[in-house]
Design a protein around this motif. Sequence first.
Motif, PDB file in Angstrom:
ATOM      1  N   ASP A 157      23.870 -75.648 -52.058  1.00  0.00           N
ATOM      2  CA  ASP A 157      22.576 -75.919 -51.778  1.00  0.00           C
ATOM      3  C   ASP A 157      22.275 -77.560 -51.756  1.00  0.00           C
ATOM      4  OD1 ASP A 157      22.166 -73.406 -51.592  1.00  0.00           O
ATOM      5  OD2 ASP A 157      21.674 -73.324 -53.655  1.00  0.00           O
ATOM      6  N   THR A 158      23.292 -78.437 -52.510  1.00  0.00           N
ATOM      7  CA  THR A 158      23.158 -79.931 -52.287  1.00  0.00           C
ATOM      8  C   THR A 158      23.192 -80.813 -50.849  1.00  0.00           C
ATOM      9  OG1 THR A 158      24.532 -79.822 -54.821  1.00  0.00           O
ATOM     10  CG2 THR A 158      23.635 -82.245 -52.749  1.00  0.00           C
ATOM     11  N   GLU A 159      22.302 -80.901 -50.300  1.00  0.00           N
ATOM     12  CA  GLU A 159      22.607 -81.766 -49.334  1.00  0.00           C
ATOM     13  C   GLU A 159      22.585 -83.413 -49.668  1.00  0.00           C
ATOM     14  OE1 GLU A 159      19.968 -80.692 -45.925  1.00  0.00           O
ATOM     15  OE2 GLU A 159      19.314 -79.005 -46.466  1.00  0.00           O
ATOM     16  N   TYR A 160      23.086 -84.123 -48.301  1.00  0.00           N
ATOM     17  CA  TYR A 160      23.256 -85.202 -48.546  1.00  0.00           C
ATOM     18  C   TYR A 160      24.065 -86.387 -47.115  1.00  0.00           C
ATOM     19  CZ  TYR A 160      28.182 -84.250 -48.706  1.00  0.00           C
ATOM     20  OH  TYR A 160      29.896 -83.836 -48.296  1.00  0.00           O
ATOM     21  N   VAL A 161      23.626 -87.221 -46.794  1.00  0.00           N
ATOM     22  CA  VAL A 161      24.053 -88.031 -45.912  1.00  0.00           C
ATOM     23  C   VAL A 161      25.951 -88.458 -45.894  1.00  0.00           C
ATOM     24  CG1 VAL A 161      24.222 -89.657 -44.165  1.00  0.00           C
ATOM     25  CG2 VAL A 161      22.230 -88.701 -44.482  1.00  0.00           C
ATOM     26  N   PHE A 162      26.700 -87.918 -45.388  1.00  0.00           N
ATOM     27  CA  PHE A 162      28.167 -88.290 -45.284  1.00  0.00           C
ATOM     28  C   PHE A 162      28.181 -89.623 -45.485  1.00  0.00           C
ATOM     29  CE2 PHE A 162      32.499 -88.338 -44.488  1.00  0.00           C
ATOM     30  CZ  PHE A 162      33.320 -88.008 -45.451  1.00  0.00           C
ATOM     31  N   GLY A 163      29.012 -90.344 -45.971  1.00  0.00           N
ATOM     32  CA  GLY A 163      29.319 -92.427 -45.562  1.00  0.00           C
ATOM     33  C   GLY A 163      30.728 -92.829 -46.273  1.00  0.00           C
ATOM     34  N   GLU A 164      30.618 -94.186 -46.180  1.00  0.00           N
ATOM     35  CA  GLU A 164      32.437 -94.101 -46.045  1.00  0.00           C
ATOM     36  C   GLU A 164      32.459 -93.875 -47.625  1.00  0.00           C
ATOM     37  OE1 GLU A 164      34.355 -97.510 -44.896  1.00  0.00           O
ATOM     38  OE2 GLU A 164      33.095 -97.735 -42.846  1.00  0.00           O
ATOM     39  N   GLU A 165      31.042 -93.928 -48.707  1.00  0.00           N
ATOM     40  CA  GLU A 165      31.183 -93.811 -50.234  1.00  0.00           C
ATOM     41  C   GLU A 165      31.985 -92.385 -49.964  1.00  0.00           C
ATOM     42  OE1 GLU A 165      27.746 -92.619 -49.263  1.00  0.00           O
ATOM     43  OE2 GLU A 165      28.858 -94.442 -48.504  1.00  0.00           O
ATOM     44  N   ASN A 166      31.787 -91.307 -48.968  1.00  0.00           N
ATOM     45  CA  ASN A 166      32.623 -90.040 -49.641  1.00  0.00           C
ATOM     46  C   ASN A 166      34.460 -89.965 -49.413  1.00  0.00           C
ATOM     47  OD1 ASN A 166      29.389 -89.358 -48.641  1.00  0.00           O
ATOM     48  ND2 ASN A 166      30.132 -88.387 -50.724  1.00  0.00           N
ATOM     49  N   ILE A 167      34.580 -91.072 -48.935  1.00  0.00           N
ATOM     50  CA  ILE A 167      36.197 -91.360 -47.880  1.00  0.00           C
ATOM     51  C   ILE A 167      36.400 -91.061 -49.103  1.00  0.00           C
ATOM     52  CG2 ILE A 167      37.855 -91.637 -46.118  1.00  0.00           C
ATOM     53  CD1 ILE A 167      35.158 -92.113 -44.742  1.00  0.00           C
ATOM     54  N   PHE A 168      37.837 -90.416 -49.186  1.00  0.00           N
ATOM     55  CA  PHE A 168      39.157 -90.647 -50.326  1.00  0.00           C
ATOM     56  C   PHE A 168      40.621 -91.158 -49.564  1.00  0.00           C
ATOM     57  CE2 PHE A 168      35.931 -87.286 -51.954  1.00  0.00           C
ATOM     58  CZ  PHE A 168      35.300 -88.360 -53.298  1.00  0.00           C
ATOM     59  N   SER A 169      40.427 -90.601 -48.214  1.00  0.00           N
ATOM     60  CA  SER A 169      41.654 -90.622 -47.738  1.00  0.00           C
ATOM     61  C   SER A 169      42.290 -92.771 -47.134  1.00  0.00           C
ATOM     62  CB  SER A 169      41.390 -90.010 -46.047  1.00  0.00           C
ATOM     63  OG  SER A 169      41.374 -88.832 -46.683  1.00  0.00           O
ATOM     64  N   THR A 170      43.163 -93.077 -47.120  1.00  0.00           N
ATOM     65  CA  THR A 170      43.164 -93.688 -46.506  1.00  0.00           C
ATOM     66  C   THR A 170      43.079 -94.118 -45.714  1.00  0.00           C
ATOM     67  OG1 THR A 170      45.407 -93.933 -48.199  1.00  0.00           O
ATOM     68  CG2 THR A 170      45.432 -95.142 -46.134  1.00  0.00           C
TER      69      THR A 170
END
Length: 418
Positions: free
Chosen positions: A378-391
């Motif tokens: 149920d958590t809603e959020y805006v996906f941003g670069e801080e959510n990226i773990f990939s190289t």
Amino acid sequence: MNLLIKSAKIIDRHSPFHLKTQDILIENGKITEISSTIKNINNIKEIELENLHISVGWFDTSVSFGEPGFEERENLPNGLNVAAKSGFTAVAVNPNTYPVIDNKSAVEFLINKAKGNIVNLYPIANLTQQASGQEIAELFDMSNSGAIAFSDYNKSISNANLMKIALLYAQNFDGLVMSFPQNNSLSNNGVANEGAMSTKLGLKGIPTVAEELQIARDLFLLEYTGGKLHIPTISTEKSVKLIAEAKKKGLNVTCSVSAHHLFLNDSELNEFDTNYKVKPPLREKTDLNALKKGIVNGTIDMITSDHNPIDIENKKVEFENAKNGTIGMESFFGAINKVLPLEKTIDCITNSPRMRFKIENPTIAKGEIANITLFNPDTEYVFGEENIFSTSKNSAFIGKQLKGKVYGIFANNKFVIN
């Protein structure tokens, strides 16, 4: 490792505790007790999180990591770390490497490199030598070494006779043949869905019939040969209908769809952002809606991230020259949970893919080895670069409103929490 998970709602249709909120005790990697309340008498590590849900560990059937050969895009250790943080306890890795995965030594390299990781890695080996589409690779040897299926990732097999022989030969060892759905002569080096948007932007189009004609051909071949066929990442309304008809005939065929084809359409191309250049291309809203219906009614068997890291040198160029692909594991659950019912979503990333790829299917029950994903739907959020773990950072979901947060995973007697 010992762990006590408190007040978790269990999403697992094979479990006697499906849709119940329970405490789960894990000792030495095995579930030893499930109850409405478990006292922590041995003072072991306790996990209590907001709106905690758990399911069987998620399995992604189409992941690219780059290693060997393209480590600047992603390497195996970090790629598996990204998978763990994204909620996956198992991934099937594509053979789009350099050298390609067309022999038993290459298969064994991937398996050995991933040994001891919390995430299980299952190689998909090339169907043809050097991924050239000309000669069948050493399928039987690679199957014995651990390959779970055979595919020239994102490359279609133009030679119908070669596909026929592959379907016949793989039956000798119950092998699964995968066929990328694109007719090359019709796609003709297009870069976007052929339609109003590609015309408006002046981009060379890939018509939906390029996908549908290839699927129709492969289904005719499957009907003739028998065997098992999996069609990855379908993207059109007619493709869903073709596969539904084939299943009604009793053909042994399955298919998948990517998260981005369930969430995004070709209107995203308006700014020529190369992160939206994917293969198959993003289609129109009518196709997207048909794909979602195909998931709900069971025509489409599984959902994948189709995670494909591409380095900035191959993305920060003109749209026509950019490589296809988006990373997708980090945004995966938040995207599909936003547009699909939760229980159906979980089934498409747990039970259905494991059954098709002949991987042991765990369940959440007393006495079972613990293989679980922990999340809040149920958590809603805006996906941003801080959510990226990939190289690589080539995500098509940056700036998108998503729904659902992954807390972590428990697998192979190890625990990772974000």
